[in-house]
Design an enzyme around this catalytic site. Sequence first.
Site, PDB file in Angstrom:
ATOM      1  N   HIS A  15      40.445  36.651  41.483  1.00 53.74           N
ATOM      2  CA  HIS A  15      40.393  37.629  41.096  1.00 53.74           C
ATOM      3  C   HIS A  15      41.653  37.916  40.301  1.00 53.74           C
ATOM      4  O   HIS A  15      43.080  36.916  40.544  1.00 53.74           O
ATOM      5  CB  HIS A  15      40.276  38.898  41.608  1.00 53.74           C
ATOM      6  N   ASP A  28      43.295  38.801  50.233  1.00 55.80           N
ATOM      7  CA  ASP A  28      42.707  40.094  49.337  1.00 55.80           C
ATOM      8  C   ASP A  28      41.068  40.479  49.535  1.00 55.80           C
ATOM      9  O   ASP A  28      40.254  39.304  49.876  1.00 55.80           O
ATOM     10  CB  ASP A  28      42.120  39.804  47.630  1.00 55.80           C
ATOM     11  N   GLN A  42      36.281  42.552  48.854  1.00 49.66           N
ATOM     12  CA  GLN A  42      34.765  42.302  48.914  1.00 49.66           C
ATOM     13  C   GLN A  42      34.216  41.999  50.245  1.00 49.66           C
ATOM     14  O   GLN A  42      33.275  42.242  50.442  1.00 49.66           O
ATOM     15  CB  GLN A  42      34.326  40.893  47.320  1.00 49.66           C
ATOM     16  N   LYS A  97      34.736  50.109  46.021  1.00 48.68           N
ATOM     17  CA  LYS A  97      33.795  49.047  46.692  1.00 48.68           C
ATOM     18  C   LYS A  97      33.488  49.279  47.870  1.00 48.68           C
ATOM     19  O   LYS A  97      31.908  48.576  48.315  1.00 48.68           O
ATOM     20  CB  LYS A  97      34.204  47.698  46.722  1.00 48.68           C
ATOM     21  N   CYS A 113      36.215  38.344  35.572  1.00 50.29           N
ATOM     22  CA  CYS A 113      38.207  38.576  36.094  1.00 50.29           C
ATOM     23  C   CYS A 113      38.302  36.950  36.861  1.00 50.29           C
ATOM     24  O   CYS A 113      39.896  37.310  37.574  1.00 50.29           O
ATOM     25  CB  CYS A 113      38.396  39.966  36.410  1.00 50.29           C
TER      26      CYS A 113
END
Length: 420
Positions: free
Chosen positions: A113, A190, A193, A216, A367
């Site tokens: 991302h 990261d 998700q 999220k 993105c």
Amino acid sequence: MFDIDAIRKDFPTIHDESIYLDSAASSLTPYVVLDTMADYYLHHRTNLHRSMHKLAMETARKFDASMENIAQFIGANVEDITITSNATAAINLVALSLDFQPDDEIIISTLEHSSNVFPWMRLATKVGVKLRWWKAADDGTLDLAELESLITPKTRLVAVTHVSNVLGVIVPVAAIGAVCQEHNVLYLVDACQSVPHLPIDVKQIGCDFLAFSGHKMCGPTGIGVLYLKPPHARDLTPAFLGGGSINTYRSRYATLDDCTLASHNYSELPHKWMAGTPPIAETFGLSAAIDYLRGVGMDAIVAHDTQLIQQAINGLQDIPGVILFGPSDPAKRSGIISFNIQGIYPLKVGRLLTEDYNIGLRAGHNCALHYFHEVQQANIVEGNVRASFYLYTTPAEVDLLINAIREIAITHGKTALAVG
């Protein structure tokens, strides 16, 4: 038991008139999170760790308990985390707090991302850091042998996503952590998700830093979390300093001219990393969201995601003109299905799904321009169509998506254009 009907009643945004398949962008929020945040504003509205009156002390105790709960959710200690405004801010905080030198190398994958690309690109521009790209395969998987070949004596950091926001592919972060430890290379994950969908243990992953966002994972917007391995939390100088991060009682200097950073002492962890007033209500809300997810069960969420992904793959792969991206094995992905329809732009597919079928999802480049340019090797303006599922998504909604895509492909796709 995974009671989908009971779960859906917990979310005020859900209603029968539309289908929400955009949870990778932002999940919906259950009543318990809203009630928890409202309780702070209605009954505990004050700052924390500043004053000694009863209301402030109550708020501080509740905040500290919420921080403990958040840390435990990812297998960390409370001293190892800091609250930020979102995961993007968390990654930028790492980039600005580490002392990079010219010709240091940073390895990032082509799945990333923008939030895990541009903080490092800025270092390349300002400091002279060199970026090395770890290219994913066509299905989004990453080859560990290639990572080994990319690491050199100048490699300082590897930064990768845990779950691709484009494909939902699950990256083997623990195996990557082992490689980084072997080569004495810093490692950032990261986890935006992954934390909402998978059980997470930062010690098992072996990362130095891990970032995720509250919005999220059934939590509020405006809050993110950064995990720092204990030596980094203790020894690094935070990029942002101010009220709350400095222990004014222990700071000593004779005159204003003698007042330097060295004459001050940092606050105890985790407050060293939280300059200024933190997002108090949002921290309470995120803790409530974590309790909610625990109540449902992370293993149950994994099983539900896998079922929906398998259902979507089975239905979409039989539609003429539909191109699926990512691994065919649903166990290798988490909550996301990406596809295109030959002969029709992704943005048009998204618009048709919204206008004609009341299905909300994401269409475009998500993105992640480097994925589309380097991996998919397609026109990066086009991107793809992304449907993302979560614990409140039903099999019936996935069937409605499949049927809608079939009708759009027949009516507007390449086959329809050729016949016309």
